[in-house]
Each structure stands twice: as C-alpha cells, then as structure tokens.
Design a protein around this motif. Sequence first.
Motif, short mmCIF file in Angstrom:
data_model
loop_
_atom_site.label_atom_id
_atom_site.label_comp_id
_atom_site.label_asym_id
_atom_site.label_seq_id
_atom_site.Cartn_x
_atom_site.Cartn_y
_atom_site.Cartn_z
N VAL A 203 3.53 -4.39 7.84
CA VAL A 203 4.37 -3.56 6.97
C VAL A 203 4.14 -3.91 5.50
O VAL A 203 3.93 -3.04 4.66
N ALA A 204 4.14 -5.22 5.23
CA ALA A 204 4.04 -5.65 3.83
C ALA A 204 2.72 -5.20 3.21
O ALA A 204 2.68 -4.78 2.06
N THR A 205 1.63 -5.26 3.98
CA THR A 205 0.34 -4.88 3.42
C THR A 205 0.11 -3.38 3.53
O THR A 205 -0.73 -2.82 2.84
N ILE B 91 2.25 -1.00 2.82
CA ILE B 91 2.86 -0.25 1.72
C ILE B 91 1.85 -0.09 0.58
O ILE B 91 1.83 0.93 -0.12
N VAL B 92 0.94 -1.05 0.44
CA VAL B 92 -0.12 -0.93 -0.56
C VAL B 92 -0.98 0.29 -0.27
O VAL B 92 -1.33 1.07 -1.17
N MET B 93 -1.30 0.48 1.02
CA MET B 93 -2.21 1.57 1.39
C MET B 93 -1.62 2.94 1.03
O MET B 93 -2.33 3.83 0.60
N GLU B 94 -0.29 3.07 1.25
CA GLU B 94 0.36 4.36 1.01
C GLU B 94 0.18 4.82 -0.45
O GLU B 94 0.15 6.00 -0.73
N PHE B 95 0.07 3.85 -1.36
CA PHE B 95 0.00 4.21 -2.77
C PHE B 95 -1.40 4.07 -3.37
O PHE B 95 -1.66 4.52 -4.47
N GLU B 96 -2.30 3.44 -2.63
CA GLU B 96 -3.61 3.14 -3.21
C GLU B 96 -4.46 4.40 -3.42
O GLU B 96 -5.32 4.41 -4.30
N PHE B 97 -4.21 5.43 -2.61
CA PHE B 97 -4.95 6.68 -2.85
C PHE B 97 -4.65 7.18 -4.26
O PHE B 97 -5.53 7.65 -4.97
N THR C 25 -3.40 5.33 -6.86
CA THR C 25 -3.75 4.43 -7.95
C THR C 25 -5.26 4.46 -8.24
O THR C 25 -5.66 4.61 -9.38
#
Lengths: 456, 344
Positions: free
Chosen positions: A66-68, A70-76, A78
């Motif tokens: 889960v912690a890692t 959440i990064v993926m959801e926004f990396e597209f 960024t």
Amino acid sequence: MTTELLARLQFALTITFHYLYPPLSIGLGVLLVAIEAAWLKTKNPLFHQMARFWTKVFALTFAIGVATGIVMEFEFGTNWATYSRYVGDVFGSALAAEGIFAFFLESGFLAVLLFGWDKVGPKLHFFATCMVALGAHFSAIWIVVANSWMQTPAGFHIVGDGLHARAEVTDFWAMVFNPSSMDRLTHTVVGAWQAGAWLMVSIGAWYLLKQKHREFACLSVKLGLTLSLIASVLTLATGDRSASGVARNQPAKFAALEGHWQTGPQAPLHVVGWVDAQTETTRGLALPGMLSWLAYGSAAHPVTGLRDIPRDERPPVNFTFQLFHLMVGIGFAMIGLALWASWALWRKTLENSRTLLWLLVISVLGPQIANQAGWWVAEVGRQPWIVYKLLRTSQGLSAVVQANQIVASMIMFTGVYLLLFAAFVFLLNEKIKHGPDETDLQPTGKLALGFKGGAA
Amino acid sequence: MNFGGLDLNTVWFVLVGVLFTGYVILDGFDLGVGVLHLFVARRDEERRVFLNAIGPVWDGNEVWLVTGGGALFAAFPAVYATVFSGFYLAFMLLLCALIFRAVAIEFRSKHPAQQWRCFWDRSFALGSFTSTLLIGVAMGNIAWGVPIDARGEFAGTFLGLLHPYALLMGVTTVTLFAMHGAIYLALKTEGELQARVRERINPLIIAFILSYVLLTLATLLYVPHVTEAFRREPWFFTLVVPVVLAIANIPREVNRGREFYAFLSSCAAMAGLMAIFGVGNYPYLVYSQPFPEHSLTAFNAASSPKTLGIMLTIALIGLPVVLAYSISIYWIFRGKVRIDKMSY
C-alpha cells in the motif's frame, strides 16, 4: 543521462520495488481463503493457528504494498504528464475503477481480517478474508487491463492533432477486453499465486530443516505446494497463450524475445543465446522451426524478423531476449521443483532430503525474479512506444520536469525504499524466528463460539 | 444524462470533490492523531492506544485519496497532468511523508526495542504533519492560482508555491486535522489519557478558528475570484451557517461527554468547509494567474462526455457499495480501544 532515461529509470525503480509485494498479497490471499475454509470445515485448530500466522505475514507484505503503491497512482502525472493528457480518457478510467472496485474492498475488509479475530464470528471473518483476496484480484484485473491497453490499444479513437491529440473511448468493453488483456491477466495472476505459494513452501521447508513446528510446517508445505504445482503449470499454459498473442499483436516485441532477425518460416527457438544488435545476429543453442510451431502451430508459418521492423521501432533486443529467457527458464525450473517436491511428499521422503528442503527454502526467489523479469520484458519490449504504435515514450514525458528534479526524487526513493526493504526483511525474519503461536491453537473471543472442543 | 440541469462536467467536479472530501474527513483524523502523537501520548502504552485507535481504518481511509487521484486522472486528465508534474517536488515530498506515515503505523509495535519504537514514532508524527501541511499548501495554491502557460503547463517554481496565503492554508489544515484527530481520540480513549486528550480540544478549536478567520480575511482581500461566486449568488452564504453551528456544537458535546456527536459535528464542519471551497473555486480546477484565460476548468480539462458517462456508471455502482461496507466495518470496530495480541 537524458530526462527520458531518468524518468524511465525512476518508474522502473518504483514499480519494481512495489511489485515485490502485491504478488505476495495476491498469492497469500488465495491461501488464506483456503486455510480459513479448511478451518471452518474441519474445525482443526491447526488451521486456525496457520491462519493467524500467515495473516501476520500477509499484513507485512500488504503494508509495504500500500505504502509504495500510492506513489504509482500519482507517478503517471508527475513524470508522464503528456502521456497522461493523451491517455487519461481511456487509461484513467481503468485506474479509477481499480480504486473504487478493488482498493476499497481490499483495505476495508483487511481491517476485519487483521483486527477482527475477537470481534466477529468465524463465518464473517472468512467472508472478510474472501473479500480481501477478491479485492487483490480485482486490482490485478484493472491494472493489467490498463497496461494491456498500452500494449494493444483498442476501443478508442484519436481526437485532435498535434499537441492536442488524445485518445478517447469509443467502446468501453473493447478497451477492457483488448486483444492482450485476458492472456496477460491470467499469466500475471498465476505468477502472483506462485509468489505467495512458494513463500509458504519456503518458510515451511525452513522449519522442517530446523526441525521446528513440524505439524504446522508439514501442512504449510503441503498447502503451498498444491497451489505452487497448479500455478506453475498454469503459468506455462498462460505464458504460451500470451506469447502467441505477442506474435500476432506486437511482432517487434516477439522478434526481440527470440532475437529473430530474418522473416521466414522454420523460425528457430533459442534455449540460450546472445544477441548482437550491431551485426544483427543471434548466437546460441536453437531448436529449428520450434518458434513458428509454438506461435502459430505450424513450423512452416513465417515469423516476422527484426530486419523488417524499422530501426527506430525496434526495442533493445538483447536485454529483452535475456530477461525473457531468464523468466522462461525459472518458469520451467519451478514446474520441475514443484513436481519433484510433490513426488517426495507423496513418497513421504521430503523431510529426509536436506537438498530438496534447501531448494524449497530458496524457491521463494524464483517467482519473484521471474515476475519482475516478465514485467521488464513486457515494458522494455514495447519500446520505443509508450502506447504501442500511437505514442513514443519520448513524447510522453512531463514538459516541465527537469532532470535534476528527477534525480533528487530518485535519490529520495532509493534511500526510503532501501530502508523499507531492510525493515521488511528484519521483521519477516523476526516473524519466522518467532514462528506460529502455540496459544493460537485455542481460538478466542467470538471465534471460539460454535467451536466444538474450543475454549471452554 | 441530465441531473436537474447539471451537466456531466459539473457532476464530475462535484464527485471528485466528494472523493477528496471523504479523504479529508476520514484520513483527516488519522493525520490529526499523527500530529498529536508525540505531544499528547507519552508512554509506550498510550502511543499504542493512539495507533490502535486508527489501526483498523487508516488504510481504507487513505484509499479515498488514491481513488480521488484516479478519478481526477479519468475525469480531468489535464488537471492530473498539470498539477502533479507542476508541483513535482512538493508531491514527491508528500508521497515520501505518506509512505513513512503508513509504514510507521505498521512497523512501530512489531519490535520491542526502544530506539526502534522511537524512530517510528517520530516518522509517524513527522510524516503525518508534513502530509497535512502539504495538502493544505496544495489547496491554498489551487485557490490562490498558479502560473499556467498557454499550453496548459505549470510555469512557476517550487519556492513560488510557498507564498503566505498557501502557507496560511497549510497551517489552517494542520489545526483543523489536529482538532478533528483529538475529537476522534476522545471517542476512542478512556480514563486519564482521555482526560488529557479532551483538554487539547478547546485550544485546538480556538487555534483553528483564528487561522480560519485570518484565511477568510485574506481570501476576501486578495482572492477575488473565489469570493465572486458568493457575491453573484448570495444564498451560497447559507453554507457558512451549518459550519459555524457544527463547530460551535463541538465543545458543547465534549462537555456533555458525548464524543460521538462531537465527532459527527467535526465531520459535518469539514464537509461544509470543503463545499465552500468547491463553490468558491467552481468551475476552476486550477486557477491561472496572472493569466486567468489559461485556467483549467471542469470544461476545458475534462475527458469526453462518453468517458464521463461511463465513469459515472462506475461511481454509481461502486460508491454506494463502498459506503455500505465501510460503515459496517466502522461499526464492527466501534467502542474504546483495547490492546490485545493482534494490536499494533
């Protein structure tokens, strides 16, 4: 290094680290459902003890997932802003559906799975476990659908041109069931089952080697191995389907998988090899005609070679070739190991064979390496495209993000992820050393109700 | 599809707002607990109570942010792309803070060594505080406006995002979440610890009201486009009434020992604040200044009507189910925190 390469490396770093965990959650989720079902049916307290222990391992993998994630959801957004504008209409809906249908289900019922032992009855707890496992699978469905659309886009049209061009959905179900999504989904899911199953086998085998928690370990190995055997064979079957799909839909990637240069029939299949992209040759041990036969069912069927693909549309060939062969090699090794261990289990010689037990202990690395290699093949083999034949990776970048910003964030993520990985290994090791709790043989709270022979 | 004159774009403006409001209300108290963690809970046992108060639910609460991000991507891809690439370093910091917050909750009590626990306690508090502050700063920038060029790309700098108005919004968010978290903790704790938590509620309410009044003055003076909706449609001012009543109701309920009603009031106040924020900003999703004509709105930044329609179907199927089982799960975990062997 160029901004493009840095952005790709950053995505590779964050997704590779993230993907260590979701397959474990998916695989262990299936096993937890099986364990709790067995407990409900047989009322054997050993199953309750197993459920408790494996839930703790599950919680650990889930937390980092889960912690890692959440990064993926926004990396597209960024790092790939132009890509996001281009595909948002299509790709975004799959991602949003993942949130609504999968993540809520998973993390909502996780609460009951982890903390509900004394608060709900056994049937409701079982239901919660099923929902967590289902949520994990839903998540796999939507994310693989989204990625498959990047491999084999369907159900859309392009609106506008130049900077304002973008893909818009015309047929939602054609987008979901694009040519590669179901083959890739099944292959991904059974690969994830292997990750969880071999982890259970590995820890069980470790206890058998150390002669600790024998009953618990035997049952864990037996259960883990059952799923390993099924999943490893299914991995082969789905992998075969997936590869023939690649041959039809992504000829450049298919040619790169095998370092196949000259279009023609009787295309050979390499067992091992080395590709020289400069001289356009592939050396190694090859089985003539096998590639044509595997992809199209006939050795006479021609397979497109890389020479017929324009140079600027070829993926990095040797890299794709080597990782593909690594994945396939491990895949076969896992089938072999599963068969060997099952046979030994059936003949009741498993506990005496230290070699086999040691192999089972390290088996947990197999599916992890193969899963990662497989995704690297899928993503690198699609290059130079970010959306196959529609948008180049170099065109998908964020216009306003500078190389030094990417470097700074990569240093940060590398540091954080190393720390997390160290903490994860440390805690998992502690869990394993501590082992299953003897008191867990006695269910407590509401779980004990309706439990014959349970707590008085 | 038509909803009493509402077009699909407006419906999605509201729905994205609903998802982020869900996030603010639910993860708001988790983050607030984190902000208070080091100051209010001192002994190990107390810190475990704090962590276990949010233990079963924080994860599901964070999903509101993830789904909000996904919905923004699907419904308003241009906003998703511009904001996340434009606020690059700020978002990387936010992600880092959220990661630390998350794993600190999970890892802290899994090992008894004091240094281990101390490290994760600090990570939890600092991660929660930084996340809260950055969420507020981001909202402050959305309201204030950021430089957007003709291509719809962010044209400012990282330091340019840290102007006084945005920072004031950040501070307001910290006080709001801390207040909300304290009320939630009063609901979940008992005895001496609860008494200590209750003492913090009134000062936090006052801190929040002070910073919110300052923020509102600043908005009235310097952010005319946000107040314009209220000038045009004065009845929108009625939105303020329930917020004021809800906040005024909090100390009253706390004094009567009815923490649950105090918590509901706090939730209602936050929903109202988000509604005011939404009404003030509509139709802008990212206001551009100095060139308002480059702003990203619910209309020029949206996906096709077809996709918005499909997504609406997905939301109408998904959200009621999500709400139903989320409420059931909260119901299962109602009551005071009890530490047992599965606890953090």
